[in-house]
Structure formats: C-alpha cells, structure tokens
Design a protein around this motif. Structure first.
Motif, short mmCIF file in Angstrom:
data_model
loop_
_atom_site.label_atom_id
_atom_site.label_comp_id
_atom_site.label_asym_id
_atom_site.label_seq_id
_atom_site.Cartn_x
_atom_site.Cartn_y
_atom_site.Cartn_z
N LEU A 21 33.84 41.87 47.30
CA LEU A 21 34.00 40.95 46.28
C LEU A 21 35.30 41.27 45.60
N LEU A 22 35.54 42.42 45.13
CA LEU A 22 37.12 42.70 44.69
C LEU A 22 38.02 42.40 45.33
N LYS A 23 38.05 42.59 46.66
CA LYS A 23 39.15 42.33 47.48
C LYS A 23 39.42 40.86 47.95
N ALA A 24 38.26 40.04 47.79
CA ALA A 24 38.03 38.74 47.83
C ALA A 24 38.81 38.14 46.48
N LEU A 25 38.62 38.76 45.32
CA LEU A 25 38.99 38.30 44.09
C LEU A 25 40.68 38.59 44.04
N ALA A 26 41.02 39.63 44.66
CA ALA A 26 42.60 39.69 44.73
C ALA A 26 43.23 38.38 45.45
N LEU A 27 42.45 37.86 46.42
CA LEU A 27 43.04 36.87 47.21
C LEU A 27 42.84 35.70 46.36
N ILE A 28 41.67 35.46 45.59
CA ILE A 28 41.58 34.16 44.75
C ILE A 28 42.63 34.19 43.56
#
Length: 374
Positions: A215-222
C-alpha cells in the motif's frame, strides 16, 4: 428452537482486550447467543488475577496472563501451548452441549478433545504447505498438527467457502458447514463519520502478511498524480516501526498517518466513514471482516489476488471494490479507479454488506449446533 444450550468458545486471545477478526467473531456470536443460551469463553487472562469474569451474559475463563503475543514478528508458540495445558483440567470438569474451538492455535483443539463434550472445530484458514514457507523445516510440525485436527471430530465449520475448499482439497472428507463472519450492519449505519477525513484507509494488525508495504509503495505512485493524497493506517503490530520508516523513505511523511489501535470499534467505523477507499493488500485472510465493515460504511474495497487471501471472495469486481495483482502499480491504479467511481459504488457496497448481518449468522450457527448434538 426452544432448547437452551450450554456453549463454550475456545481460543487464545479474547475481544475486546485484543481486537482481531477471530476474537471479534466469537464476541459477536457469543453476545447474541447469550440472550438465550449459557455461554462461556476460554482464553488468556487479559483482565487481571481473577480466573473468571462475567460480562454481557458471558462467563470468561482465563488461563494465564500474556504480555507479548508476538515473537520475532510471529505469534509466539509457548503461550498457546501453556494455555492449552491449563485448559485440560478446566474443560474436563465441565460438561457442555457444544465446545466450539477455533482451529488455530491447534493445541487448544487437542486440549478441548479431552473434554467429554461434543467438539466443533471452526476453521478460519487452512495452511497446509504454507507451513514450510512460514517456518521452514520446523513447519512440518505445524502441518502435522493441523492435519491431525481432521480426526478429532466429525463437526467442522469453515468461515469462508475458500477455507472449505482448501480443507476438502487437503483430504477432509467430512461435512463442512460454512458460517461466515459478519457485521452489525444497523449499528454501522448509526455511527457518524469522524472529523478526521482521509482519502484512503487501512485497518488491521501490522504484521507482514497484511502486506501494508505494498500500500505504501502504491501511495508513492498515487502521490505523483495527487500530491496531497491523505491515507490513514489504523492498527498496530511488530511491523509498525518498519512501515513508518518505509513511509519516510518513500517521501510519504505528510501523506500517511499511523494512528495505532483504536480502543472503540465505533471509532474505527467513524474513520472508515470519513474516508473514500478502503485499501486491503493482505496476502493471508481466512475471511476479512474489515472488508464487509468497509462496504457497510459505504466504501469500495481494493484487495489483492492471492491464493491465501479469502477476502477477495467478498469482492464482486467493479461492484463493491476491485481485485488487483500483487503489484504496487496495479494496486495504485485500482485505488484510483475506486476513488473515481466511489459514489456510484456506495449503495451497491452497502447492499452487499447487508447480507452479512450478525443476527442472521448467529441463527445459522445455532441451527448447526443443534444438528451436531448427539
């Protein structure tokens, strides 16, 4: 159904002292059953020195006080073993119409079998070969203990269809009744949203299997598309420090807030209602009550397609959420789609969640108990 039963639930940790899916299930079922039946719960002695405690029509029996549930990021083995040894004389001196023992930790089922009472084993997951991944060669012991439960009783309950299929595939040829987890749907509708608003929320124990790092890595993309995206992580556990460090390294310090465990379940729901998308990248779930709670709160859920994640079976892709690959880019994309479509998905999500009301599920379990009686 006029017959009054004497029922015992056996596990290790107890709600509300520990807030997880299995203990929440036991609590919700027990409080409803206690309106008509005599209900007991056996577990760790969370409340002090007294061996028993009365509350909400339930008698709680505590075996030992445990300060640390986890060791090296995994549930410690010694406490449930000692707990099970202490269970033997406690259960042997009582006669119950039904002992409903949760399959894991397995020792408790073997302890429950020493009682003269009919035994029901409730399976939330079946690990099988996963034991080797979890503990290496030592995992063979866990695998053998798990398989041994097949022969302890003819009465088996699974919390999800996935777990039932896993048990059948592993060779359990006895009838398995599916009794899912649920939510207090009407109570959730009454709770007001929190004043703390967020775009994305996660709720759960911070352990490796919950896969919050994805989730945190996805948030960095978001964040590349929505620089001020705001996420909140509700829960605590051995992975918290690592996840907070990862959040900092990814430049998300202003975007993610770790709130820890919230004592009141109403506050968890209030946080959900003040958010827009529920992100649940867990790799291992026997059911996933929080997914239904999120839907009941009007949120679409984004989870992952993984063979041990039963919560994906709660999602009708595109209706009440989305199922992403275990990949931060696909997870981020699905969150963004859910974010865009959340308003039109709200009523569908709530309608699907309403099918999992605890009152109805308790009635189903009560019927099963009566069918198990000799």
């Amino acid at each position: 159904m006029g017959e009054t039963l004497k029922i015992a639930f056996v596990y290790d940790v107890i709600y509300p002292w520990v807030k997880g899916g299995v203990e929440k299930r036991i609590y919700e079922l027990a409080t409803r059953l206690a309106k008509k039946h005599e209900v007991h719960i056996y577990g760790y002695r969370h409340w002090g020195e007294s061996s028993t405690l009365e509350g909400e029509g339930i008698t709680y029996h505590g075996t030992l006080g445990v300060k640390k549930l986890y060791s090296s990021g995994r549930r410690a083995i010694l406490p449930p073993l000692l707990h099970s040894i202490k269970l033997v004389p406690l259960l042997s001196k009582e006669r119950y119409d039904v002992i409903d023992c949760q399959a894991a930790p397995y020792f408790t089922c073997y302890a429950s079998k020493t009682s003269r009472s009919p035994l029901v084993i409730t399976w939330h997951e079946f690990w099988g070969d996963y034991w080797s991944n979890y503990l290496g060669k030592v995992g063979l012991v866990g695998k053998l203990l798990e398989r041994g439960l097949f022969n302890l009783t003819d009465n088996h309950v699974a919390a999800s269809l996935k777990t039932k299929k896993d048990l059948h595939n592993a060779g359990l040829r006895k009838d398995i009744t599916v009794i899912p987890n649920g939510v207090d749907f009407r109570r959730i509708q009454e709770i007001e949203p929190s004043s703390y608003q967020s775009d994305i929320i996660f709720v759960g124990r911070l352990i490796k299997e919950k896969n919050v790092s994805l989730l945190l890595k996805a948030l960095a993309l978001i964040k590349e598309e929505i620089p001020d995206v705001k996420a909140v992580v509700i829960g605590d556990g051995p992975e918290r420090q690592h996840l907070e460090s990862l959040s900092s390294r990814l430049g998300l310090k202003k975007n993610v807030e770790f709130r820890g465990f919230l004592k009141r379940h109403e506050d968890v729901i209030a946080f959900m209602k003040a958010s827009k998308v529920f992100a649940f990248p867990s790799l291992r779930e026997g059911f996933g009550i929080v997914v239904v709670e999120a839907n009941a709160s009007g949120l679409p859920v984004v989870t992952v397609d993984y063979n041990m994640n039963a919560s994906k079976d709660l999602i009708n892709d595109g209706k009440n959420g989305f199922i992403a690959r275990v990949d931060e880019r696909d997870f981020a994309e699905k969150i963004l789609i859910a974010f865009e479509k959340r308003r039109r998905m709200k009523s569908v999500s709530m309608n699907i969640a309403s099918r999992y009301d605890w009152d109805e599920i308790t009635e189903r379990l009560e019927k099963s108990y009566l069918s198990f009686l000799p």
